[in-house]
Design a protein around this motif. Structure first.
Motif, PDB file in Angstrom:
ATOM      1  N   ARG A  88      -3.679  10.792   6.757  1.00  0.00           N
ATOM      2  CA  ARG A  88      -3.913  11.517   5.153  1.00  0.00           C
ATOM      3  C   ARG A  88      -4.736  12.541   6.434  1.00  0.00           C
ATOM      4  O   ARG A  88      -4.783  13.183   5.853  1.00  0.00           O
TER       5      ARG A  88
ATOM      6  N   PHE B  47       0.889  -1.095  -0.049  1.00  0.00           N
ATOM      7  CA  PHE B  47       0.018  -0.435  -0.220  1.00  0.00           C
ATOM      8  C   PHE B  47       1.059   1.122   0.075  1.00  0.00           C
ATOM      9  O   PHE B  47       2.404   1.286   0.463  1.00  0.00           O
TER      10      PHE B  47
ATOM     11  N   ARG C 105      -3.127   1.025  -3.709  1.00  0.00           N
ATOM     12  CA  ARG C 105      -3.141  -0.691  -3.286  1.00  0.00           C
ATOM     13  C   ARG C 105      -2.004  -1.445  -4.724  1.00  0.00           C
ATOM     14  O   ARG C 105      -2.577  -1.368  -5.599  1.00  0.00           O
TER      15      ARG C 105
ATOM     16  N   PHE D 138      -3.935   4.591   6.748  1.00  0.00           N
ATOM     17  CA  PHE D 138      -3.531   5.201   6.423  1.00  0.00           C
ATOM     18  C   PHE D 138      -4.502   6.328   6.028  1.00  0.00           C
ATOM     19  O   PHE D 138      -4.300   7.224   5.489  1.00  0.00           O
ATOM     20  N   GLN D 139      -5.790   5.271   6.541  1.00  0.00           N
ATOM     21  CA  GLN D 139      -7.065   6.963   6.369  1.00  0.00           C
ATOM     22  C   GLN D 139      -6.383   7.866   7.419  1.00  0.00           C
ATOM     23  O   GLN D 139      -6.366   9.468   7.027  1.00  0.00           O
TER      24      GLN D 139
ATOM     25  N   ILE E   3      -3.791  -1.664   7.145  1.00  0.00           N
ATOM     26  CA  ILE E   3      -2.899  -1.287   6.710  1.00  0.00           C
ATOM     27  C   ILE E   3      -3.624   0.146   6.073  1.00  0.00           C
ATOM     28  O   ILE E   3      -3.639   1.553   6.068  1.00  0.00           O
ATOM     29  N   TYR E   4      -4.842  -0.110   5.680  1.00  0.00           N
ATOM     30  CA  TYR E   4      -5.626   0.590   5.302  1.00  0.00           C
ATOM     31  C   TYR E   4      -6.563   1.774   5.928  1.00  0.00           C
ATOM     32  O   TYR E   4      -6.561   3.121   5.691  1.00  0.00           O
ATOM     33  N   GLN E   5      -6.574   1.200   7.418  1.00  0.00           N
ATOM     34  CA  GLN E   5      -7.243   2.232   8.488  1.00  0.00           C
ATOM     35  C   GLN E   5      -6.131   3.271   9.164  1.00  0.00           C
ATOM     36  O   GLN E   5      -6.284   4.571   8.740  1.00  0.00           O
TER      37      GLN E   5
ATOM     38  N   ASP F 269      -4.452  -6.611   5.040  1.00  0.00           N
ATOM     39  CA  ASP F 269      -4.573  -4.746   4.264  1.00  0.00           C
ATOM     40  C   ASP F 269      -5.260  -4.038   5.519  1.00  0.00           C
ATOM     41  O   ASP F 269      -5.561  -2.517   4.538  1.00  0.00           O
ATOM     42  N   LYS F 270      -6.808  -4.425   5.692  1.00  0.00           N
ATOM     43  CA  LYS F 270      -7.204  -4.395   6.370  1.00  0.00           C
ATOM     44  C   LYS F 270      -6.608  -2.410   7.348  1.00  0.00           C
ATOM     45  O   LYS F 270      -7.563  -1.784   7.485  1.00  0.00           O
TER      46      LYS F 270
ATOM     47  N   ILE G 126      -4.692   6.673  -1.636  1.00  0.00           N
ATOM     48  CA  ILE G 126      -4.349   5.731  -1.128  1.00  0.00           C
ATOM     49  C   ILE G 126      -4.566   4.393  -2.239  1.00  0.00           C
ATOM     50  O   ILE G 126      -5.642   4.190  -2.507  1.00  0.00           O
TER      51      ILE G 126
END
Length: 142
Positions: free
Chosen positions: A123, A33, A134, A119-120, A115-117, A112-113, A132
Motif C-alpha cells: 500500500r 485478501f 479480507r 499488503f500493508q 498476506i496482511y503484512q 493470513d498474517k 485491505i
C-alpha cells in the motif's frame, strides 16, 4: 519487466472520464485478501511492478498473487513549445485507469498474517488511498 500491450486496434485513444465509481462492489475472484482502491487514478507500470515485488518478497513464493490491472491506456504528450493544432501528440507511456472501488491485487495463501503484512507494505508503494479487504464468504461446491 514493464507492462504494455503487444498490439492494439487503435494506438491513440480519447481521454474519457475517470471519476465515475465502479457500479457495484467487485468481489475477489479467487483470493482471500485483496487491495481495493478508494480513489480514481492513473497507475503506471512502475508502480504496479514495485508493489508486486514487495508482495512477492514478503510472501516468498508461499502463495499466489493475482494482479487484476493492466496498463492498456496510452498517455500522449506534445513536445514543448509546439503550437496548437497539428494533431495528437506521441505516446509517452502506458497507464492503467483505476476507478474507485476496483480490486487491484489479490492473494491466495494459508497464513493470513503474512498476506496482511505484505499488503500493508505494498500500500505504501501505491499513490492512492487503498484498503485491505479480507474475503470471509465460502464458495459453493458443485
Amino acid at each position: 519487466m514493464l507492462l504494455k500491450p503487444k498490439k492494439t486496434k487503435y494506438i491513440k485513444i480519447q481521454r474519457g472520464r475517470l471519476s465515475r465509481v465502479v457500479s457495484s462492489f467487485r468481489y475477489l475472484k479467487g483470493g482471500s485478501f485483496g487491495i481495493i482502491s478508494q480513489e480514481s487514478i492513473y497507475l503506471t507500470p512502475h508502480q504496479i511492478e514495485s508493489a508486486r515485488k514487495v508482495i512477492s518478497r514478503y510472501l516468498k513464493r508461499k502463495s499466489r498473487i493475482l494482479i487484476n490491472v493492466f496498463p492498456d491506456y496510452p498517455l500522449t504528450v506534445k513536445p514543448a513549445e509546439m503550437r496548437m493544432g497539428k494533431g495528437k501528440g506521441n505516446i509517452k507511456s502506458w497507464v492503467c485507469r483505476i476507478k474507485k472501488g476496483s480490486v487491484i491485487f489479490e492473494a491466495i495463501s494459508v497464513e493470513d498474517k503474512q498476506i496482511y503484512q505484505a499488503f500493508q507494505a505494498a500500500r505504501k508503494k501505491l499513490p492512492m488511498r487503498t484498503f485491505i479487504f479480507r474475503c470471509c464468504y465460502k464458495k459453493k461446491k458443485n
